[in-house]
Design an enzyme around this catalytic site. Structure first.
Site, PDB file in Angstrom:
ATOM      1  N   ARG A  71      -3.773  15.902  -5.233  1.00  0.00           N
ATOM      2  CA  ARG A  71      -4.193  15.664  -4.253  1.00  0.00           C
ATOM      3  C   ARG A  71      -4.586  15.727  -3.457  1.00  0.00           C
ATOM      4  NH1 ARG A  71       1.829  15.812  -1.146  1.00  0.00           N
ATOM      5  NH2 ARG A  71       2.007  14.603  -2.682  1.00  0.00           N
ATOM      6  N   ARG A 139       0.037  20.672   5.917  1.00  0.00           N
ATOM      7  CA  ARG A 139      -0.487  19.808   4.954  1.00  0.00           C
ATOM      8  C   ARG A 139      -1.181  19.090   5.730  1.00  0.00           C
ATOM      9  NH1 ARG A 139       3.340  18.778   1.106  1.00  0.00           N
ATOM     10  NH2 ARG A 139       4.529  19.901   0.419  1.00  0.00           N
ATOM     11  N   LYS A 220       7.451  23.252   3.705  1.00  0.00           N
ATOM     12  CA  LYS A 220       6.495  22.315   4.092  1.00  0.00           C
ATOM     13  C   LYS A 220       5.993  21.763   5.117  1.00  0.00           C
ATOM     14  CE  LYS A 220       7.337  18.791   0.815  1.00  0.00           C
ATOM     15  NZ  LYS A 220       7.528  17.955   0.639  1.00  0.00           N
ATOM     16  N   LYS A 222       4.229  19.680   8.472  1.00  0.00           N
ATOM     17  CA  LYS A 222       3.621  18.299   9.005  1.00  0.00           C
ATOM     18  C   LYS A 222       3.113  17.308  10.673  1.00  0.00           C
ATOM     19  CE  LYS A 222       5.058  16.284   4.411  1.00  0.00           C
ATOM     20  NZ  LYS A 222       5.891  14.797   3.124  1.00  0.00           N
ATOM     21  N   CYS A 443       7.148   4.172  -1.821  1.00  0.00           N
ATOM     22  CA  CYS A 443       6.657   5.718  -2.213  1.00  0.00           C
ATOM     23  C   CYS A 443       6.412   5.555  -3.825  1.00  0.00           C
ATOM     24  CB  CYS A 443       7.965   7.146  -2.069  1.00  0.00           C
ATOM     25  SG  CYS A 443       9.125   6.401  -3.290  1.00  0.00           S
ATOM     26  N   CYS A 449       6.664  10.693 -10.848  1.00  0.00           N
ATOM     27  CA  CYS A 449       7.873  11.431  -9.965  1.00  0.00           C
ATOM     28  C   CYS A 449       8.405  12.255 -10.683  1.00  0.00           C
ATOM     29  CB  CYS A 449       7.962  10.431  -8.494  1.00  0.00           C
ATOM     30  SG  CYS A 449       8.695  11.811  -7.388  1.00  0.00           S
ATOM     31  N   CYS A 488      14.201   8.055  -3.830  1.00  0.00           N
ATOM     32  CA  CYS A 488      15.290   8.922  -4.207  1.00  0.00           C
ATOM     33  C   CYS A 488      14.711   9.325  -2.841  1.00  0.00           C
ATOM     34  CB  CYS A 488      14.749   9.917  -4.818  1.00  0.00           C
ATOM     35  SG  CYS A 488      13.924  11.332  -4.414  1.00  0.00           S
ATOM     36  N   CYS A 492      10.281   9.982   0.467  1.00  0.00           N
ATOM     37  CA  CYS A 492       8.649   9.911   0.912  1.00  0.00           C
ATOM     38  C   CYS A 492       7.924   8.877   2.303  1.00  0.00           C
ATOM     39  CB  CYS A 492       7.971   9.863   0.103  1.00  0.00           C
ATOM     40  SG  CYS A 492       8.520  11.892  -1.055  1.00  0.00           S
TER      41      CYS A 492
HETATM   42 FE1  SRM Z   1       6.620  13.043  -0.712  1.00  0.00          FE
HETATM   43  C1  SRM Z   1       8.629  15.127  -2.427  1.00  0.00           C
HETATM   44  C2  SRM Z   1       5.029  11.700  -2.958  1.00  0.00           C
HETATM   45  C3  SRM Z   1       5.000  11.746   1.473  1.00  0.00           C
HETATM   46  C4  SRM Z   1       9.122  14.428   2.001  1.00  0.00           C
HETATM   47  N1  SRM Z   1       6.702  13.186  -2.432  1.00  0.00           N
HETATM   48  C5  SRM Z   1       7.198  14.437  -3.669  1.00  0.00           C
HETATM   49  C6  SRM Z   1       6.629  14.510  -4.771  1.00  0.00           C
HETATM   50  C7  SRM Z   1       5.405  15.905  -4.815  1.00  0.00           C
HETATM   51  C8  SRM Z   1       7.807  15.267  -6.257  1.00  0.00           C
HETATM   52  C9  SRM Z   1       7.808  16.125  -6.619  1.00  0.00           C
HETATM   53  O1  SRM Z   1       8.024  17.231  -5.800  1.00  0.00           O
HETATM   54  O2  SRM Z   1       7.628  16.245  -7.597  1.00  0.00           O
HETATM   55  C10 SRM Z   1       6.083  13.027  -5.021  1.00  0.00           C
HETATM   56  C11 SRM Z   1       4.337  12.911  -5.802  1.00  0.00           C
HETATM   57  C12 SRM Z   1       5.005  11.847  -6.233  1.00  0.00           C
HETATM   58  C13 SRM Z   1       3.692  11.330  -7.742  1.00  0.00           C
HETATM   59  O3  SRM Z   1       4.120  10.762  -8.727  1.00  0.00           O
HETATM   60  O4  SRM Z   1       2.968  11.046  -7.113  1.00  0.00           O
HETATM   61  C14 SRM Z   1       5.812  13.064  -3.221  1.00  0.00           C
HETATM   62  N2  SRM Z   1       5.152  11.938  -0.617  1.00  0.00           N
HETATM   63  C15 SRM Z   1       4.534  11.508  -1.650  1.00  0.00           C
HETATM   64  C16 SRM Z   1       4.121  10.547  -1.679  1.00  0.00           C
HETATM   65  C17 SRM Z   1       2.304   9.986  -1.955  1.00  0.00           C
HETATM   66  C18 SRM Z   1       4.082   8.913  -1.366  1.00  0.00           C
HETATM   67  C19 SRM Z   1       3.247   7.846  -0.600  1.00  0.00           C
HETATM   68  O5  SRM Z   1       3.860   6.738  -1.099  1.00  0.00           O
HETATM   69  O6  SRM Z   1       1.946   7.671  -0.564  1.00  0.00           O
HETATM   70  C20 SRM Z   1       2.879  10.695  -0.328  1.00  0.00           C
HETATM   71  C21 SRM Z   1       2.082  12.462  -0.038  1.00  0.00           C
HETATM   72  C22 SRM Z   1       1.854  12.625   1.509  1.00  0.00           C
HETATM   73  C23 SRM Z   1      -0.237  13.094   1.132  1.00  0.00           C
HETATM   74  O7  SRM Z   1      -0.686  12.817   1.287  1.00  0.00           O
HETATM   75  O8  SRM Z   1       0.742  14.564   1.729  1.00  0.00           O
HETATM   76  C24 SRM Z   1       4.446  11.208   0.697  1.00  0.00           C
HETATM   77  N3  SRM Z   1       7.129  12.775   1.238  1.00  0.00           N
HETATM   78  C25 SRM Z   1       6.478  11.759   1.782  1.00  0.00           C
HETATM   79  C26 SRM Z   1       7.038  12.113   3.572  1.00  0.00           C
HETATM   80  C27 SRM Z   1       6.257  11.217   4.517  1.00  0.00           C
HETATM   81  C28 SRM Z   1       5.567  11.387   5.457  1.00  0.00           C
HETATM   82  O9  SRM Z   1       4.898  12.819   4.833  1.00  0.00           O
HETATM   83  O10 SRM Z   1       4.797  11.615   6.707  1.00  0.00           O
HETATM   84  C29 SRM Z   1       8.222  12.706   3.207  1.00  0.00           C
HETATM   85  C30 SRM Z   1       8.532  12.657   5.119  1.00  0.00           C
HETATM   86  C31 SRM Z   1       8.436  13.346   5.924  1.00  0.00           C
HETATM   87  C32 SRM Z   1       9.226  14.799   5.082  1.00  0.00           C
HETATM   88  O11 SRM Z   1       8.828  15.302   4.938  1.00  0.00           O
HETATM   89  O12 SRM Z   1      10.539  14.713   6.263  1.00  0.00           O
HETATM   90  C33 SRM Z   1       8.582  12.598   2.053  1.00  0.00           C
HETATM   91  N4  SRM Z   1       8.576  14.458  -0.642  1.00  0.00           N
HETATM   92  C34 SRM Z   1       9.407  14.262   0.470  1.00  0.00           C
HETATM   93  C35 SRM Z   1      10.166  15.688   0.267  1.00  0.00           C
HETATM   94  C36 SRM Z   1      11.244  15.905   1.353  1.00  0.00           C
HETATM   95  C37 SRM Z   1      11.541  17.239   2.083  1.00  0.00           C
HETATM   96  C38 SRM Z   1      12.922  17.553   2.688  1.00  0.00           C
HETATM   97  O13 SRM Z   1      12.611  18.478   3.627  1.00  0.00           O
HETATM   98  O14 SRM Z   1      13.903  17.447   2.077  1.00  0.00           O
HETATM   99  C39 SRM Z   1       9.877  15.816  -1.272  1.00  0.00           C
HETATM  100  C40 SRM Z   1      10.696  16.785  -2.485  1.00  0.00           C
HETATM  101  C41 SRM Z   1      10.847  18.504  -2.113  1.00  0.00           C
HETATM  102  O15 SRM Z   1       9.839  18.606  -1.027  1.00  0.00           O
HETATM  103  O16 SRM Z   1      11.390  19.362  -2.116  1.00  0.00           O
HETATM  104  C42 SRM Z   1       8.667  15.299  -1.576  1.00  0.00           C
HETATM  105 FE1  SF4 Z   2       9.349  10.736  -5.564  1.00  0.00          FE
HETATM  106 FE2  SF4 Z   2      11.273  10.834  -4.097  1.00  0.00          FE
HETATM  107 FE3  SF4 Z   2       9.079  11.061  -2.831  1.00  0.00          FE
HETATM  108 FE4  SF4 Z   2       9.608   8.434  -4.138  1.00  0.00          FE
HETATM  109  S1  SF4 Z   2      10.389   9.679  -2.012  1.00  0.00           S
HETATM  110  S2  SF4 Z   2       7.964   9.804  -4.559  1.00  0.00           S
HETATM  111  S3  SF4 Z   2      11.183   9.197  -5.754  1.00  0.00           S
HETATM  112  S4  SF4 Z   2      10.231  12.417  -4.520  1.00  0.00           S
END
Ligand code: SRM
Ligand code: SF4
Length: 596
Positions: A71, A139, A220, A222, A443, A449, A488, A492
């Site tokens: 990333r 981030r 994390k 943000k 997402c 993922c 899930c 995201c």
């Molecule tokens: Fe996310 C984890 C993709 C924005 C909440 N996110 C992941 C992972 C890295 C899966 C993993 O941990 O193994 C995903 C990678 C998938 C892949 O194969 O690419 C992933 N997240 C993404 C992206 C690519 C989705 C998208 O459609 O663009 C976004 C990358 C942003 C970036 O450039 O940094 C992305 N993730 C978000 C957002 C939205 C935001 O940040 O504005 C959220 C919700 C907001 C928040 O953080 O509260 C988000 N991602 C999560 C979570 C749950 C965090 C939590 O508080 O519980 C995880 C899982 C974790 O952290 O354990 C996660």
């Molecule tokens: Fe993966 Fe769940 Fe984030 Fe979608 S919402 S990219 S399935 S961790």
């Protein structure tokens, strides 16, 4: 022997080094162990396996098809044409595509272990970085995507860069592992000095890293800057949000919000999405100091025992916003804070199409379906289009929080050439899309993922084709309706504040949330626990038909919903405390019985 906790792994990592260098140098290893994967995140990469192949390979007794996601981070989504072309070139080391992310970054998937160092090295040599793109640190900082030449927009971008620079982790491990010791110099604004008295209160005591100490943050972190009335960055979903206020044509200060965040687990009430709340208003000169005070409050008060409750949203909930504010203020000796100003946002949408920047130049915001930059047969060739534009016109790009792409600084005489290159590759027919389609997002989910329970990026376009037909049939094609999907409950795709949010629970099964708002300032409620993917259009139709019949003149979907339906309710702090305490007790019991 029990597995080391993430906190133990960080503590023992020697500034996030661990065994990463040795394991990447060892070509006999096809992948790295879990503890290295945890540390690798801080370096901007995740180890993944191809989920499409997983069960077949397991049946055949073969190991998983391992690879890495990388990333890249760029404050406010800014990327030059040259940096874009370097990423485009790196696609050949990955699965041949790039994924624009909804935090304005870029992901490459499917990089093999032997190629990771070269990819990270090349990203850094482009002037961007992957450092801190993932992991328990600050981030990528988001900012308004529109390249409007205004005082507020210029300052918002400067702030995203100042924050990015200030909160980079400081260990040499990154340069040692990926750059053979070269110094990393992202081409961002130099961080403003934090006032010494603030630093004296906020600095980590067991310090390797002046802000993060030895164990970094509990989770994390943000942040995003928004300029009213545009909420493209989805301010209320962020740990920290910043909104500038102008006085006499200059940015006097920022309103700061805290405690947003979307991750949850199905059926576990002690985990849930929260919208950010106002913290205070502060003069511009103190905004970065205040940010350090907030980050370190979370560092010292966040939950380091239970990762599921470790985000700052839970710290704000458990301390209460007033106690949280008082603690932040204690860390800002001699600095005055004021009541937060009222905020008004109209939409999270991007303004697609051509616009004036305000300096005689133009920008075009181009719709990119689900942020996927690829050249699929019979569909728009986004990869070829953006590569050719970068080569021919050398114009800067901006990745938007809705995973679209802005082409900035276009001279009026270049406009036709931009349109022609896009059209040549079948890109840019945005005007024919429904308004809901333009803002819908899914997402990544399968096949990369590791956490996905269902399809998302690969499922939503087909579902939207059917919803588009319904919208058109009902004459609602120009209505702002926000539809988001995730594979899930981690959230995201930011589904929990959408008009319709679909959250994967099992293959082809989604929890359906309804009643957020396209303004991004309201949480949706759980409408159906489980809906089959194929049934989603019919379920959405029921609401759209009622909306069409009952709406008042010009009433948007979100306002109709609030007027006619029961809104999803956030828990009271008391309820939430009870749920949290019950969960802590369950976990403690579980640990005792495991130990016994
Ligand atoms: Fe996310 C984890 C993709 C924005 C909440 N996110 C992941 C992972 C890295 C899966 C993993 O941990 O193994 C995903 C990678 C998938 C892949 O194969 O690419 C992933 N997240 C993404 C992206 C690519 C989705 C998208 O459609 O663009 C976004 C990358 C942003 C970036 O450039 O940094 C992305 N993730 C978000 C957002 C939205 C935001 O940040 O504005 C959220 C919700 C907001 C928040 O953080 O509260 C988000 N991602 C999560 C979570 C749950 C965090 C939590 O508080 O519980 C995880 C899982 C974790 O952290 O354990 C996660
Ligand atoms: Fe993966 Fe769940 Fe984030 Fe979608 S919402 S990219 S399935 S961790």
């Amino acid at each position: 022997m029990s597995k080391a906790s993430v906190e133990d792994i960080k503590l023992a990592s020697n500034g996030l080094r661990g065994q990463i260098a040795e394991q990447f140098a060892d070509s006999s290893l096809s992948h790295v162990p879990d503890d290295s994967n945890i540390l690798l995140k801080f370096h901007g990469s995740y180890q993944q396996d191809d989920r499409d192949l997983r069960s077949k390979l397991t049946k055949e007794g073969k190991e998983k098809a391992w690879s890495f996601m990388i990333r890249s981070k760029m404050p406010g989504g800014r990327i030059t044409a040259k940096q874009w072309l370097i990423h485009d070139d790196l696609c050949t080391k990955a699965v041949g595509t790039m994924r624009l992310t909804n935090r304005q970054g870029i992901q490459l998937h499917g990089v093999l272990k032997g190629g990771l160092k070269e990819v990270i090295h090349n990203v850094c040599h482009s002037g961007l970085s992957t450092m801190g793109a993932c992991g328990d640190v600050v981030r990528n900082t988001m900012g308004p995507a529109a390249p409007i030449k205004s005082v507020a927009h210029a300052d918002a971008q400067t702030l995203t860069e100042e924050i990015s620079q200030r909160f980079l982790w400081r260990s040499q491990a990154y340069a040692d592992i990926w750059l053979d010791g070269e110094k990393l110099e992202p081409n961002w604004a130099a961080a403003p000095e934090v006032a010494p008295e603030v630093r004296a209160v906020t600095a980590a005591t067991d310090s390797d890293d002046p802000i993060y100490g030895k164990v970094y943050l509990p989770r994390k972190f943000k942040m995003a800057v928004a300029i009213q009335p545009c909420n493209d960055v989805d301010l209320y979903s962020q740990d920290v949000g910043f909104v500038p206020h102008l006085v006499d044509g200059a940015v006097e200060g920022y309103t700061i919000t805290v405690g947003g965040g979307f991750g949850m687990s199905h059926g576990q009430l002690s985990t849930r999405p929260f919208l950010a709340q106002p913290l205070f208003y502060i003069k511009r000169a103190h905004v970065v100091d205040a940010t350090e005070a907030i980050v370190t409050t979370q560092r010292d008060h966040g939950n380091r025992v239970e990762r599921k409750n470790a985000r700052m949203k839970y710290t704000v909930q458990t301390m209460g916003i007033d106690a949280f504010r008082a603690e932040v203020q204690r860390r800002l000796p001699g600095i005055e804070t004021f009541p937060a100003k009222e905020l008004q946002f109209d939409s999270v949408e991007d303004a697609l199409g051509w616009h004036e920047q305000g300096d005689g130049k133009l920008y075009r915001c181009v719709y990119v379906s689900m942020g996927r930059i690829a050249d699929p047969e019979g569909q728009p060739h986004y990869r070829s289009a953006f590569a050719e534009l970068a080569r021919e016109l050398d114009l800067p790009y901006i990745v938007t929080p809705n995973t679209n792409m802005v082409i900035a600084d276009v001279a009026p005489e270049q406009k036709n050439q931009v349109d022609a290159i896009l059209a040549k590759h079948g890109v840019g027919n945005d005007h024919s899309l429904t308004r809901a389609r333009k803002v819908a997002h899914a997402c990544v989910a399968l096949p990369t993922c590791g956490l996905s329970l269902s399809e998302s990026e690969r499922a939503l376009p087909g579902i939207m084709d059917k919803i588009d037909a319904i919208l058109t049939e009902l004459g609602l094609q120009n209505e702002g309706i926000l539809i988001r999907m995730t594979g899930c409950p981690n959230g995201c795709g930011r589904p929990y504040n959408a008009d319709f949010g679909f959250v994967g629970r099992a293959p082809n099964k989604y929890a359906m949330f309804v009643g957020g708002s396209i303004r991004g300032n309201r949480l949706a409620g759980l409408e159906y626990k489980s809906v089959l993917g194929d049934d989603i259009p019919a379920k959405v139709r029921e609401f759209l038909v009622a909306y069409k019949a009952e709406r008042t003149e010009g009433e948007i979907f979100a306002d109709w919903f609030a007027r006619t339906r029961k809104l999803g309710e956030a828990p009271t702090p008391e309820q939430f405390h009870i749920e949290l305490a019950e969960r802590a007790a369950r976990l403690a019991e579980q640990k005792v019985s495991e130990a016994g």
